[in-house]
Design a protein around this motif. Structure first.
Motif, short mmCIF file in Angstrom:
data_model
loop_
_atom_site.label_atom_id
_atom_site.label_comp_id
_atom_site.label_asym_id
_atom_site.label_seq_id
_atom_site.Cartn_x
_atom_site.Cartn_y
_atom_site.Cartn_z
N ARG A 1 0.84 -1.20 0.00
CA ARG A 1 0.00 0.00 0.00
C ARG A 1 0.87 1.24 0.00
N ALA A 2 0.53 2.18 -0.87
CA ALA A 2 1.22 3.46 -0.93
C ALA A 2 0.19 4.57 -0.72
N ARG A 3 0.57 5.58 0.04
CA ARG A 3 -0.34 6.67 0.35
C ARG A 3 0.28 7.99 -0.13
N ASN A 4 -0.53 8.83 -0.69
CA ASN A 4 -0.11 10.19 -0.99
C ASN A 4 1.16 10.26 -1.82
N ILE A 5 1.19 9.54 -2.94
CA ILE A 5 2.35 9.51 -3.81
C ILE A 5 2.03 10.17 -5.14
N PRO A 6 3.03 10.53 -5.94
CA PRO A 6 2.78 11.15 -7.24
C PRO A 6 2.04 10.22 -8.20
N PHE A 7 1.42 10.83 -9.22
CA PHE A 7 0.71 10.07 -10.24
C PHE A 7 1.64 9.04 -10.87
N ASN A 8 1.13 7.88 -11.20
CA ASN A 8 1.88 6.74 -11.77
C ASN A 8 2.90 6.16 -10.81
N GLY A 9 2.75 6.40 -9.53
CA GLY A 9 3.61 5.76 -8.54
C GLY A 9 4.90 6.48 -8.22
N GLY A 10 5.26 7.47 -9.00
CA GLY A 10 6.51 8.18 -8.73
C GLY A 10 7.73 7.33 -8.97
N LYS A 11 8.82 7.68 -8.30
CA LYS A 11 10.08 6.95 -8.47
C LYS A 11 10.06 5.62 -7.74
N GLY A 12 9.30 5.55 -6.67
CA GLY A 12 9.26 4.32 -5.88
C GLY A 12 10.61 4.03 -5.25
N LEU A 13 11.07 2.80 -5.41
CA LEU A 13 12.36 2.40 -4.84
C LEU A 13 13.42 2.28 -5.92
N VAL B 1 14.28 4.98 5.04
CA VAL B 1 15.30 4.47 5.94
C VAL B 1 15.58 3.04 5.51
N TYR B 2 16.80 2.80 5.04
CA TYR B 2 17.25 1.48 4.62
C TYR B 2 18.05 0.88 5.78
N THR B 3 17.58 -0.24 6.30
CA THR B 3 18.29 -0.95 7.37
C THR B 3 18.80 -2.26 6.79
N LEU B 4 20.11 -2.37 6.70
CA LEU B 4 20.75 -3.52 6.08
C LEU B 4 21.52 -4.30 7.13
N ASP B 5 21.15 -5.57 7.31
CA ASP B 5 21.87 -6.48 8.19
C ASP B 5 22.73 -7.38 7.32
N VAL B 6 24.04 -7.31 7.51
CA VAL B 6 24.97 -8.12 6.73
C VAL B 6 25.69 -9.07 7.67
N LEU C 1 17.53 -6.81 4.10
CA LEU C 1 17.28 -5.38 3.93
C LEU C 1 15.84 -5.07 4.28
N SER C 2 15.64 -4.03 5.08
CA SER C 2 14.31 -3.56 5.42
C SER C 2 14.21 -2.10 4.99
N VAL C 3 13.15 -1.77 4.24
CA VAL C 3 12.97 -0.40 3.76
C VAL C 3 11.72 0.17 4.40
N LEU C 4 11.90 1.26 5.13
CA LEU C 4 10.81 1.97 5.77
C LEU C 4 10.64 3.30 5.04
N ALA C 5 9.48 3.47 4.42
CA ALA C 5 9.23 4.67 3.62
C ALA C 5 8.26 5.59 4.33
N GLN C 6 8.32 6.85 3.94
CA GLN C 6 7.44 7.85 4.52
C GLN C 6 5.99 7.64 4.07
N GLU C 7 5.78 7.29 2.80
CA GLU C 7 4.43 7.19 2.24
C GLU C 7 4.07 5.79 1.76
#
Length: 166
Positions: A85-97, A130-135, A143-149
């Motif tokens: 689920r994505a909230r409040n993002i640009p049209f066509n999904g934006g840049k994403g990841l 916020v990219y949290t990478l456990d190596v 890798l865990s990615v926590l996004a604002q939207e």
């Protein structure tokens, strides 16, 4: 009969010697891999090829070749699929990841006996991540990615080493 017993005994000694030599090389390879992981994390020049993704909602999915992240100094190149689920993002999904961006903040910390955690804060022009990478010392990565939207999403894969250009 005596020759057979002598031959069998010699064969057993030879096999035992080979197996102990193999154990030594495995331990040596593990140490070399751990040193390579440590060096790449300290230099901030590495890539992580992701093979599997786990969205917050939905099932785990195998990924084809080509997805991953690359850190080159202070620049993060992210090429990752997103499901969720994505909230409040640009049209066509934006840049994403899928973007190249300067890392605002990066911390590298040894968090376990065989694990190092890298936390990177990035802004791609549309939203903050916020990219949290456990190596791990065997070059396996989570890798865990926590996004604002967007919903949180996790990936797993393997670290690939990038040589510095001179």
């Amino acid at each position: 009969m005596r020759k057979m017993i002598m031959l069998f005994g010699a064969l057993m000694v030879l096999l035992t010697a080979c197996s102990t030599a193999n154990v030594g090389t495995k331990a040596q390879r593990r140490q070399e891999m751990a040193a390579q992981v440590k060096e790449a994390l300290q230099n901030r020049h590495f890539s992580v090829a992701v093979r599997m993704m786990t969205p917050l909602r939905g099932t785990t999915r195998q990924l084809e070749y080509g997805y991953g992240i690359t850190l080159s100094g202070d620049t993060l190149h992210s090429y990752l699929p997103f499901f969720g689920r994505a909230r409040n993002i640009p049209f066509n999904g934006g840049k994403g990841l899928n973007f190249d961006a300067v890392v605002k903040k990066c911390t590298v910390e040894r968090t376990g006996k065989e694990k190092t955690t890298v936390v990177m804060t990035v802004f791609n022009g549309e939203e903050s991540f916020v990219y949290t990478l456990d190596v791990f010392d065997n070059a396996q990565a989570s890798l865990s990615v926590l996004a604002q939207e967007r919903d949180q999403i996790s990936y797993s894969g393997e670290m690939e080493f990038k040589k510095e250009k001179k």
